[in-house]
Design a protein around this motif. Structure first.
Motif, PDB file in Angstrom:
ATOM      1  N   GLY A 150       0.678  -1.429   0.004  1.00  0.00           N
ATOM      2  CA  GLY A 150      -0.033  -0.056   0.189  1.00  0.00           C
ATOM      3  C   GLY A 150       0.697   1.170  -0.086  1.00  0.00           C
ATOM      4  N   LEU A 151       1.914   1.381  -0.695  1.00  0.00           N
ATOM      5  CA  LEU A 151       2.862   2.431  -1.046  1.00  0.00           C
ATOM      6  C   LEU A 151       1.879   3.658  -1.443  1.00  0.00           C
ATOM      7  CD1 LEU A 151       5.752   3.629  -0.402  1.00  0.00           C
ATOM      8  CD2 LEU A 151       5.959   3.039  -2.521  1.00  0.00           C
ATOM      9  N   LYS A 152       2.182   4.767  -1.020  1.00  0.00           N
ATOM     10  CA  LYS A 152       1.581   6.054  -1.518  1.00  0.00           C
ATOM     11  C   LYS A 152       2.537   7.008  -2.076  1.00  0.00           C
ATOM     12  CE  LYS A 152      -2.007   7.776   0.747  1.00  0.00           C
ATOM     13  NZ  LYS A 152      -2.809   8.324   1.941  1.00  0.00           N
ATOM     14  N   LEU A 153       2.284   7.497  -3.193  1.00  0.00           N
ATOM     15  CA  LEU A 153       3.295   8.533  -3.785  1.00  0.00           C
ATOM     16  C   LEU A 153       2.716   9.902  -3.867  1.00  0.00           C
ATOM     17  CD1 LEU A 153       5.945   9.567  -4.822  1.00  0.00           C
ATOM     18  CD2 LEU A 153       5.431   8.332  -6.941  1.00  0.00           C
ATOM     19  N   ILE A 154       2.706  11.104  -3.530  1.00  0.00           N
ATOM     20  CA  ILE A 154       2.246  12.407  -3.516  1.00  0.00           C
ATOM     21  C   ILE A 154       3.151  13.290  -4.266  1.00  0.00           C
ATOM     22  CG2 ILE A 154       1.007  14.216  -2.335  1.00  0.00           C
ATOM     23  CD1 ILE A 154       0.553  12.193  -0.108  1.00  0.00           C
ATOM     24  N   PHE A 155       2.773  13.652  -5.471  1.00  0.00           N
ATOM     25  CA  PHE A 155       3.322  14.771  -6.162  1.00  0.00           C
ATOM     26  C   PHE A 155       2.730  16.294  -5.905  1.00  0.00           C
ATOM     27  CE2 PHE A 155       4.075  11.011  -8.364  1.00  0.00           C
ATOM     28  CZ  PHE A 155       5.495  11.312  -8.754  1.00  0.00           C
ATOM     29  N   VAL A 156       3.675  17.098  -5.583  1.00  0.00           N
ATOM     30  CA  VAL A 156       3.204  18.525  -5.142  1.00  0.00           C
ATOM     31  C   VAL A 156       4.051  19.630  -6.101  1.00  0.00           C
ATOM     32  CG1 VAL A 156       3.063  20.176  -3.310  1.00  0.00           C
ATOM     33  CG2 VAL A 156       3.041  17.994  -2.665  1.00  0.00           C
ATOM     34  N   PRO A 157       3.302  20.190  -6.871  1.00  0.00           N
ATOM     35  CA  PRO A 157       3.757  21.395  -7.660  1.00  0.00           C
ATOM     36  C   PRO A 157       4.378  22.457  -6.995  1.00  0.00           C
ATOM     37  CG  PRO A 157       1.586  21.350  -8.238  1.00  0.00           C
ATOM     38  CD  PRO A 157       1.798  20.234  -7.162  1.00  0.00           C
ATOM     39  N   ILE A 158       5.458  22.978  -7.014  1.00  0.00           N
ATOM     40  CA  ILE A 158       5.829  24.069  -6.180  1.00  0.00           C
ATOM     41  C   ILE A 158       6.606  25.230  -6.987  1.00  0.00           C
ATOM     42  CG2 ILE A 158       6.103  22.893  -3.988  1.00  0.00           C
ATOM     43  CD1 ILE A 158       9.264  23.025  -4.220  1.00  0.00           C
ATOM     44  N   THR A 202      -1.885  12.493  -5.983  1.00  0.00           N
ATOM     45  CA  THR A 202      -1.702  11.379  -5.191  1.00  0.00           C
ATOM     46  C   THR A 202      -1.836   9.905  -6.061  1.00  0.00           C
ATOM     47  OG1 THR A 202      -2.399  12.342  -3.228  1.00  0.00           O
ATOM     48  CG2 THR A 202      -2.192   9.828  -3.155  1.00  0.00           C
ATOM     49  N   LEU A 203      -0.884   9.336  -6.021  1.00  0.00           N
ATOM     50  CA  LEU A 203      -0.716   7.847  -6.562  1.00  0.00           C
ATOM     51  C   LEU A 203      -0.741   6.819  -5.597  1.00  0.00           C
ATOM     52  CD1 LEU A 203       1.922   8.308  -9.682  1.00  0.00           C
ATOM     53  CD2 LEU A 203      -0.448   8.775  -9.686  1.00  0.00           C
ATOM     54  N   ASP A 204      -1.793   5.934  -5.658  1.00  0.00           N
ATOM     55  CA  ASP A 204      -1.883   4.787  -4.801  1.00  0.00           C
ATOM     56  C   ASP A 204      -2.222   3.593  -5.457  1.00  0.00           C
ATOM     57  OD1 ASP A 204      -4.401   5.547  -4.976  1.00  0.00           O
ATOM     58  OD2 ASP A 204      -4.588   6.246  -2.800  1.00  0.00           O
ATOM     59  N   GLY A 205      -2.638   2.566  -4.905  1.00  0.00           N
ATOM     60  CA  GLY A 205      -3.301   1.308  -5.435  1.00  0.00           C
ATOM     61  C   GLY A 205      -1.948   0.688  -6.225  1.00  0.00           C
ATOM     62  N   ASP A 206      -2.503  -0.022  -7.546  1.00  0.00           N
ATOM     63  CA  ASP A 206      -1.603  -0.870  -8.125  1.00  0.00           C
ATOM     64  C   ASP A 206      -0.286  -0.196  -8.460  1.00  0.00           C
ATOM     65  OD1 ASP A 206      -0.005  -3.029  -9.386  1.00  0.00           O
ATOM     66  OD2 ASP A 206      -2.037  -3.882  -9.842  1.00  0.00           O
ATOM     67  N   LEU A 207       0.887  -0.285  -7.958  1.00  0.00           N
ATOM     68  CA  LEU A 207       2.156   0.194  -8.469  1.00  0.00           C
ATOM     69  C   LEU A 207       2.488   0.345  -9.806  1.00  0.00           C
ATOM     70  CD1 LEU A 207       4.622  -1.041  -5.793  1.00  0.00           C
ATOM     71  CD2 LEU A 207       3.675   1.301  -5.858  1.00  0.00           C
ATOM     72  N   ARG A 208       1.922  -0.992 -10.422  1.00  0.00           N
ATOM     73  CA  ARG A 208       2.406  -1.019 -11.987  1.00  0.00           C
ATOM     74  C   ARG A 208       1.566  -0.317 -12.912  1.00  0.00           C
ATOM     75  NH1 ARG A 208       0.834  -7.365 -11.746  1.00  0.00           N
ATOM     76  NH2 ARG A 208      -0.660  -6.530 -10.492  1.00  0.00           N
ATOM     77  N   ASP A 209       0.673   0.375 -12.234  1.00  0.00           N
ATOM     78  CA  ASP A 209      -0.488   1.176 -13.072  1.00  0.00           C
ATOM     79  C   ASP A 209      -0.271   2.741 -13.043  1.00  0.00           C
ATOM     80  OD1 ASP A 209      -1.965  -0.934 -13.789  1.00  0.00           O
ATOM     81  OD2 ASP A 209      -3.508  -0.561 -12.216  1.00  0.00           O
ATOM     82  N   TRP A 210       1.063   3.114 -12.111  1.00  0.00           N
ATOM     83  CA  TRP A 210       1.428   4.379 -12.094  1.00  0.00           C
ATOM     84  C   TRP A 210       2.192   4.972 -13.450  1.00  0.00           C
ATOM     85  CZ3 TRP A 210       3.780   4.650  -6.404  1.00  0.00           C
ATOM     86  CH2 TRP A 210       2.803   4.458  -5.630  1.00  0.00           C
ATOM     87  N   ASN A 211       1.870   6.063 -13.665  1.00  0.00           N
ATOM     88  CA  ASN A 211       2.528   6.727 -15.153  1.00  0.00           C
ATOM     89  C   ASN A 211       2.581   8.040 -14.873  1.00  0.00           C
ATOM     90  OD1 ASN A 211       0.304   7.773 -16.780  1.00  0.00           O
ATOM     91  ND2 ASN A 211      -0.500   5.603 -16.062  1.00  0.00           N
ATOM     92  N   VAL A 212       3.488   8.661 -15.680  1.00  0.00           N
ATOM     93  CA  VAL A 212       3.630  10.228 -15.366  1.00  0.00           C
ATOM     94  C   VAL A 212       2.383  10.922 -16.162  1.00  0.00           C
ATOM     95  CG1 VAL A 212       4.800  10.509 -17.790  1.00  0.00           C
ATOM     96  CG2 VAL A 212       5.336  11.854 -15.924  1.00  0.00           C
ATOM     97  N   ALA A 213       1.596  10.519 -16.994  1.00  0.00           N
ATOM     98  CA  ALA A 213       0.480  11.152 -17.330  1.00  0.00           C
ATOM     99  C   ALA A 213      -0.617  11.504 -16.289  1.00  0.00           C
ATOM    100  CB  ALA A 213      -0.108  10.284 -18.544  1.00  0.00           C
ATOM    101  N   GLN A 214      -0.486  10.565 -15.451  1.00  0.00           N
ATOM    102  CA  GLN A 214      -1.523  10.771 -14.051  1.00  0.00           C
ATOM    103  C   GLN A 214      -1.053  12.169 -13.342  1.00  0.00           C
ATOM    104  OE1 GLN A 214      -0.560   6.757 -12.784  1.00  0.00           O
ATOM    105  NE2 GLN A 214      -2.873   6.585 -12.305  1.00  0.00           N
ATOM    106  N   VAL A 215       0.232  12.383 -13.109  1.00  0.00           N
ATOM    107  CA  VAL A 215       0.653  13.357 -12.622  1.00  0.00           C
ATOM    108  C   VAL A 215       0.682  14.700 -13.574  1.00  0.00           C
ATOM    109  CG1 VAL A 215       2.688  14.422 -11.361  1.00  0.00           C
ATOM    110  CG2 VAL A 215       2.397  12.001 -11.330  1.00  0.00           C
ATOM    111  N   LEU A 216       0.864  14.600 -14.955  1.00  0.00           N
ATOM    112  CA  LEU A 216       1.108  16.027 -15.739  1.00  0.00           C
ATOM    113  C   LEU A 216      -0.478  16.121 -16.079  1.00  0.00           C
ATOM    114  CD1 LEU A 216       3.966  15.118 -18.180  1.00  0.00           C
ATOM    115  CD2 LEU A 216       4.020  16.024 -16.239  1.00  0.00           C
ATOM    116  N   SER A 217      -1.235  15.419 -15.923  1.00  0.00           N
ATOM    117  CA  SER A 217      -2.687  15.889 -15.945  1.00  0.00           C
ATOM    118  C   SER A 217      -3.544  16.627 -14.789  1.00  0.00           C
ATOM    119  CB  SER A 217      -3.543  14.676 -16.402  1.00  0.00           C
ATOM    120  OG  SER A 217      -3.760  13.583 -15.526  1.00  0.00           O
ATOM    121  N   GLY A 218      -2.577  16.555 -13.848  1.00  0.00           N
ATOM    122  CA  GLY A 218      -3.074  17.343 -12.456  1.00  0.00           C
ATOM    123  C   GLY A 218      -2.949  18.681 -12.608  1.00  0.00           C
ATOM    124  N   PRO A 219      -3.516  19.559 -11.760  1.00  0.00           N
ATOM    125  CA  PRO A 219      -3.765  20.780 -11.582  1.00  0.00           C
ATOM    126  C   PRO A 219      -2.211  21.724 -11.455  1.00  0.00           C
ATOM    127  CG  PRO A 219      -4.320  20.193  -9.446  1.00  0.00           C
ATOM    128  CD  PRO A 219      -4.087  19.056 -10.404  1.00  0.00           C
TER     129      PRO A 219
END
Length: 413
Positions: free
Chosen positions: A241-249, A389-406
């Motif tokens: 259950g690792l969680k990875l949070i991206f914060v734009p600064i 925030t990325l969580d759930g299945d690690l294999r599904d994580w990708n950069v598009a999920q982050v870049l589509s954020g605000p």
């Protein structure tokens, strides 16, 4: 003469530090078995049990051992482990078990020896006689030479009153404490060498991580985001259950650059990141923030600057690498497999709006005065509003999920 008894494989996982615990040993073992069960999801096995301070993983078939071996090797809290075959006591049954074991593990890379322990002294052959018989069988099967001292592989056979137990290679686990047994921490992670090693070391001490990456996209390329996702996927092998949070600064760094003395910008960027991590730690009920700082490695990591940066938060800040030099950190990164990922060039957020001559001896008072031109807590609020925030299945994580954020302009004055 009857057919040899069926082979019943079981993986024996042995603990180290957990075995030294007192009243709370049951808690540590419960966490450890839960982590093992999570690591073994999708793998075939019959049962997971605790027996005499050891963990037994009963397999359906010896063919399942390679998959189970790969999963168990990633679980912190395991000192070493091996597969053991429960067979009949007759030599034919023991040989059948050894042939199956060698078929899965492969023949010895070099020499071998056989060690026999007879708990049942009424067995018709002595231990040396059994060792000679079994040694001859293995030699005929593999062509490997016998060497009694310091062999490349050792086969152990234990004869009890009803069964025999056969095993060979004892494999090293990662050791440490089971993840989750020491509480939760927030780890600031970048695409560099240091912070993934710091995160790994805290996983090994039983901490459950929430990873936080502060980035400056779109002011810089998305390379650091891609690298951090890959690093987190690598670390996630060890934590359920690792969680990875991206914060734009990046936009917030621009605010700081426009209002603060140039030489203090890096210190103020670091104070902002610590405040962001502290706010997330409060939400996550985490007990500390982890950084990859090493004393004196760069301008922001001098002792005065570390003090000026940490003064921005109240939460405990832990620095697992503080006394290591770069070569020591690189050696650890290579050992845990993150060095190749971190080696890819990227643009760290602290490279945005960087002065030519950053301060190396800032004080907390100087940093506080430099923040008078903006509201630090408002910057934290704006940053957290735009997190992804990325969580759930690690294999599904990708950069598009982050870049589509605000990550658009914040509109702050």
């Amino acid at each position: 003469m009857g057919q040899p008894s069926p082979i019943r494989p079981v993986v024996i996982a042995r603990v180290h530090e957990v075995a030294l615990k007192g009243r709370n040993r049951r808690h540590f073992m419960r966490v450890l078995t839960g982590n093992l069960a999570h690591a073994l999801r999708g793998a075939r096995y019959r049962a997971l049990k605790i027996r005499s301070g050891r963990i037994l993983i009963e397999l359906h078939d010896l063919a399942d051992w390679p998959t189970v071996r790969e999963r168990v090797a990633q679980v912190f809290g395991i000192e070493n482990f091996s597969v053991t075959l429960q067979t009949g006591r007759e030599l034919a049954a023991i040989e059948q078990g050894l042939a199956a074991l060698i078929g899965v593990e492969g023949p010895p890379a070099g020499s071998f020896r056989v060690r026999v322990k007879r708990s049942d002294k009424s067995y018709p052959l002595t231990s040396p006689e059994i060792e000679r018989e079994i040694g001859g069988f293995i030699q005929d099967l593999t062509g490997a030479p016998v060497r009694l001292r310091d062999p490349d592989r050792s086969y152990q056979i234990e004869l009890l009153h009803e069964d025999a137990y056969v095993n060979s290679a004892v494999l090293r686990g990662p050791g440490g404490l089971p993840v989750g047994a020491s509480g939760r921490v927030v780890a600031l992670i970048s695409g560099g060498y240091d912070s993934p090693v710091a995160a790994y070391r805290m996983l090994k001490r039983g901490c459950e991580l929430t990873l936080v990456h502060c980035h400056a996209y779109p002011f810089v390329r998305s390379t650091s985001i891609e690298k951090v996702i890959e690093l987190a996927q690598h670390l996630g092998q060890h934590q359920p259950g690792l969680k990875l949070i991206f914060v734009p600064i990046g936009e917030l760094q621009r605010v700081i650059a426009l209002t603060a003395p140039p030489e203090l910008r890096v210190v103020l960027y670091r104070r902002l990141m610590l405040r962001v991590a502290e706010a997330i730690a409060c939400e996550e009920r985490a007990g500390a923030v982890i950084t990859g700082e090493s004393l004196g490695q760069v301008a922001s990591q001098t002792l005065p600057n570390i003090q000026a940066i940490e003064a921005a938060v109240d939460l405990t800040v832990l620095r697992p690498l503080i006394g290591l030099d770069k070569e020591e950190i690189l050696a650890q990164a290579r050992a845990l497999g993150t060095e190749a990922i971190s080696r890819t060039p990227d643009d760290d957020c602290c490279t945005v709006f960087v002065p030519r001559h950053p301060a190396t001896h800032a004080t907390p008072a100087q940093a506080t005065r430099a923040e008078a031109g903006f509201d630090p807590q408002e910057l934290v609020r704006l940053a957290l509003e735009r997190r992804v925030t990325l969580d759930g299945d690690l294999r599904d994580w990708n950069v598009a999920q982050v870049l589509s954020g605000p990550t658009a302009a914040l509109g702050v004055a």
